[in-house]
Write a protein that holds these residues in place. Structure first.
Motif, PDB file in Angstrom:
ATOM      1  N   ARG A   1      36.412  63.859  12.129  1.00  0.00           N
ATOM      2  CA  ARG A   1      37.620  64.114  11.872  1.00  0.00           C
ATOM      3  C   ARG A   1      37.482  65.929  11.557  1.00  0.00           C
ATOM      4  N   ILE A   2      36.509  66.725  11.056  1.00  0.00           N
ATOM      5  CA  ILE A   2      36.268  67.549  10.636  1.00  0.00           C
ATOM      6  C   ILE A   2      35.960  68.626  11.686  1.00  0.00           C
ATOM      7  N   ALA A   3      35.314  67.896  12.819  1.00  0.00           N
ATOM      8  CA  ALA A   3      34.526  68.880  13.465  1.00  0.00           C
ATOM      9  C   ALA A   3      35.982  68.964  14.850  1.00  0.00           C
ATOM     10  N   ASP A   4      37.145  68.083  15.291  1.00  0.00           N
ATOM     11  CA  ASP A   4      38.043  68.362  15.615  1.00  0.00           C
ATOM     12  C   ASP A   4      38.966  68.962  15.105  1.00  0.00           C
ATOM     13  N   TRP A   5      39.278  69.160  13.853  1.00  0.00           N
ATOM     14  CA  TRP A   5      39.823  70.247  13.223  1.00  0.00           C
ATOM     15  C   TRP A   5      39.741  71.346  13.386  1.00  0.00           C
ATOM     16  N   TYR A   6      38.298  71.421  13.321  1.00  0.00           N
ATOM     17  CA  TYR A   6      37.645  72.809  13.367  1.00  0.00           C
ATOM     18  C   TYR A   6      37.236  73.622  15.113  1.00  0.00           C
ATOM     19  N   GLY A   7      38.133  72.549  15.775  1.00  0.00           N
ATOM     20  CA  GLY A   7      37.845  72.555  17.752  1.00  0.00           C
ATOM     21  C   GLY A   7      35.667  72.604  17.518  1.00  0.00           C
ATOM     22  N   ILE A   8      34.935  71.810  16.852  1.00  0.00           N
ATOM     23  CA  ILE A   8      34.210  71.611  17.305  1.00  0.00           C
ATOM     24  C   ILE A   8      34.498  70.289  18.915  1.00  0.00           C
ATOM     25  N   LYS A   9      34.021  69.898  19.314  1.00  0.00           N
ATOM     26  CA  LYS A   9      34.028  69.293  20.538  1.00  0.00           C
ATOM     27  C   LYS A   9      32.520  68.053  20.811  1.00  0.00           C
ATOM     28  N   LYS A  10      31.158  68.747  20.492  1.00  0.00           N
ATOM     29  CA  LYS A  10      30.488  68.418  20.692  1.00  0.00           C
ATOM     30  C   LYS A  10      29.011  67.651  19.525  1.00  0.00           C
ATOM     31  N   ILE A  11      28.636  66.974  19.349  1.00  0.00           N
ATOM     32  CA  ILE A  11      28.272  66.361  17.913  1.00  0.00           C
ATOM     33  C   ILE A  11      26.406  65.600  18.583  1.00  0.00           C
ATOM     34  N   ILE A  12      25.490  66.607  17.867  1.00  0.00           N
ATOM     35  CA  ILE A  12      23.898  65.764  18.965  1.00  0.00           C
ATOM     36  C   ILE A  12      24.055  65.093  17.721  1.00  0.00           C
ATOM     37  N   CYS A  13      22.793  63.691  17.469  1.00  0.00           N
ATOM     38  CA  CYS A  13      23.367  62.724  16.034  1.00  0.00           C
ATOM     39  C   CYS A  13      21.103  62.470  16.790  1.00  0.00           C
ATOM     40  N   SER A  14      21.057  62.035  16.036  1.00  0.00           N
ATOM     41  CA  SER A  14      19.431  61.675  15.633  1.00  0.00           C
ATOM     42  C   SER A  14      19.460  60.226  15.733  1.00  0.00           C
ATOM     43  N   HIS A  15      18.635  59.914  15.992  1.00  0.00           N
ATOM     44  CA  HIS A  15      18.584  58.041  16.671  1.00  0.00           C
ATOM     45  C   HIS A  15      19.102  57.341  15.133  1.00  0.00           C
ATOM     46  N   ASP A  16      18.836  57.714  13.940  1.00  0.00           N
ATOM     47  CA  ASP A  16      19.248  56.643  13.567  1.00  0.00           C
ATOM     48  C   ASP A  16      20.227  57.050  12.594  1.00  0.00           C
ATOM     49  N   THR A  17      20.959  57.862  12.760  1.00  0.00           N
ATOM     50  CA  THR A  17      22.094  58.599  12.463  1.00  0.00           C
ATOM     51  C   THR A  17      23.757  57.787  13.002  1.00  0.00           C
ATOM     52  N   THR A  18      24.182  56.750  11.740  1.00  0.00           N
ATOM     53  CA  THR A  18      24.631  55.229  12.560  1.00  0.00           C
ATOM     54  C   THR A  18      25.662  55.544  13.558  1.00  0.00           C
ATOM     55  N   ASP A  19      25.893  54.393  13.882  1.00  0.00           N
ATOM     56  CA  ASP A  19      26.759  53.660  14.969  1.00  0.00           C
ATOM     57  C   ASP A  19      27.888  54.598  15.420  1.00  0.00           C
ATOM     58  N   VAL A  20      28.380  55.993  15.892  1.00  0.00           N
ATOM     59  CA  VAL A  20      29.103  56.374  16.566  1.00  0.00           C
ATOM     60  C   VAL A  20      30.456  55.400  16.434  1.00  0.00           C
ATOM     61  N   TYR A  21      30.773  53.997  16.723  1.00  0.00           N
ATOM     62  CA  TYR A  21      31.512  52.789  16.750  1.00  0.00           C
ATOM     63  C   TYR A  21      31.615  51.731  16.146  1.00  0.00           C
ATOM     64  N   ASN A  22      30.304  52.270  15.500  1.00  0.00           N
ATOM     65  CA  ASN A  22      30.648  51.100  13.894  1.00  0.00           C
ATOM     66  C   ASN A  22      32.359  50.980  13.203  1.00  0.00           C
ATOM     67  N   PRO A  23      32.885  50.251  12.729  1.00  0.00           N
ATOM     68  CA  PRO A  23      33.965  50.782  12.824  1.00  0.00           C
ATOM     69  C   PRO A  23      34.536  51.130  11.310  1.00  0.00           C
ATOM     70  N   LYS A  24      34.073  51.443  10.442  1.00  0.00           N
ATOM     71  CA  LYS A  24      34.353  52.528   9.759  1.00  0.00           C
ATOM     72  C   LYS A  24      33.684  53.512  10.191  1.00  0.00           C
ATOM     73  N   VAL A  25      33.758  53.598  10.847  1.00  0.00           N
ATOM     74  CA  VAL A  25      33.038  55.586  11.777  1.00  0.00           C
ATOM     75  C   VAL A  25      34.269  55.474  11.875  1.00  0.00           C
ATOM     76  N   ILE A  26      35.484  54.701  12.686  1.00  0.00           N
ATOM     77  CA  ILE A  26      36.241  55.040  13.906  1.00  0.00           C
ATOM     78  C   ILE A  26      37.517  54.277  12.866  1.00  0.00           C
ATOM     79  N   ALA A  27      37.368  54.175  11.364  1.00  0.00           N
ATOM     80  CA  ALA A  27      38.580  53.999  11.060  1.00  0.00           C
ATOM     81  C   ALA A  27      38.843  55.371  10.125  1.00  0.00           C
ATOM     82  N   ALA A  28      37.796  55.830  10.151  1.00  0.00           N
ATOM     83  CA  ALA A  28      37.067  57.225   9.201  1.00  0.00           C
ATOM     84  C   ALA A  28      37.707  58.504   9.948  1.00  0.00           C
TER      85      ALA A  28
END
Length: 254
Positions: free
Chosen positions: A124-151
């Motif tokens: 959400r913060i990235a979207d606010w500041y115009g960042i369009k791309k996020i690169i994650c390590s494999h250990d970073t939580t799943d973007v499609y986790n319902p809590k991620v989507i909700a937040a």
């Protein structure tokens, strides 16, 4: 009335291995579902209350999406929200193969960010500041986790998230760009000049910061100066401070 198979299917999508198996995920609440409808995500089906269906009839009529009317009680038995009196959608995940900065673009890199709420807030913060791309390590939580989507409050529809081995990625793609990492002992953010040519901003794990494997690629170690007595900042808040200072110097590319 919802079928047992549909209830079972929706509940299964709360678990990562079933999201990966079905390549589907859950979106809950009016704001996020409306953002989803306005995106290029492929929607499997919608569950809506009569009130939501009536209020947004004109929007729903423009989408060729399977829509089922349900009661508030049925919705509250699904998903992860404690209360949901409007809607729930199931959509197909996106398979993003590769991301890299374009021209003067800045890309956010997340090294082992585990908390779903933090990841959602960062999107959400990235979207606010115009960042369009996020690169994650494999250990970073799943973007499609319902809590991620909700937040993320719908920002997941505008920010691409790519998972990869960060050391391999940075070795192969980041040699000509500054790699700015957040560290407690780094140079003051307020004295740092962001390059106009773009680059990478790296944020680390909630407890341990940026790992040693990624640290060796960092060209500029930056800290947010502490004035009070707090031990540390939440990674989402720290990301917001970093990006705010970035945007004070670098405008969003046209």
């Amino acid at each position: 009335m919802l079928s047992k198979n549909r209830i079972k299917y929706i509940n299964s999508l709360k678990i990562k291995k079933y999201r990966q198996l079905h390549q589907s995920f859950i979106v809950e609440g009016a704001k996020s579902v409306l953002e989803l409808l306005n995106s290029d995500f492929n929607i499997e089906f919608l569950l809506v209350t009569p009130e939501f269906q009536q209020k947004y009839a004109s929007i729903l009529s423009t989408h060729n999406t399977i829509t089922e009317t349900v009661t508030v009680q049925e919705l509250e038995g699904l998903g992860s929200f404690q209360t949901n009196d409007s809607c729930l959608a199931v959509a197909k995940t996106k398979q993003i193969e590769f991301l890299s900065p374009d021209n003067s673009e800045y890309v956010l890199v997340l090294d082992d960010v585990r908390d779903p709420g933090n990841l959602g807030s960062i999107i959400r913060i990235a979207d606010w500041y115009g960042i369009k791309k996020i690169i994650c390590s494999h250990d970073t939580t799943d973007v499609y986790n319902p809590k991620v989507i909700a937040a993320s409050k719908g920002s997941f529809t505008r920010v691409d998230v790519f998972y990869t081995d960060l050391t391999s990625y940075l070795t192969e793609n980041a040699s000509d760009k500054p790699i700015i990492g957040a560290f407690l002992g780094g140079k003051s953010l307020y004295d740092f000049s962001f390059a106009q040519s773009g680059g990478y901003i790296v944020m680390g794990n909630e407890s341990n910061g940026i790992g040693q494997a990624v640290e060796r690629f960092v060209t500029d170690k930056i800290t947010i100066p502490r004035v009070g007595e707090a031990e540390s900042l939440n990674v989402g808040i720290a990301t917001a401070v970093m990006l705010d200072n970035l945007r004070r110097q670098i405008n969003v590319p046209a």
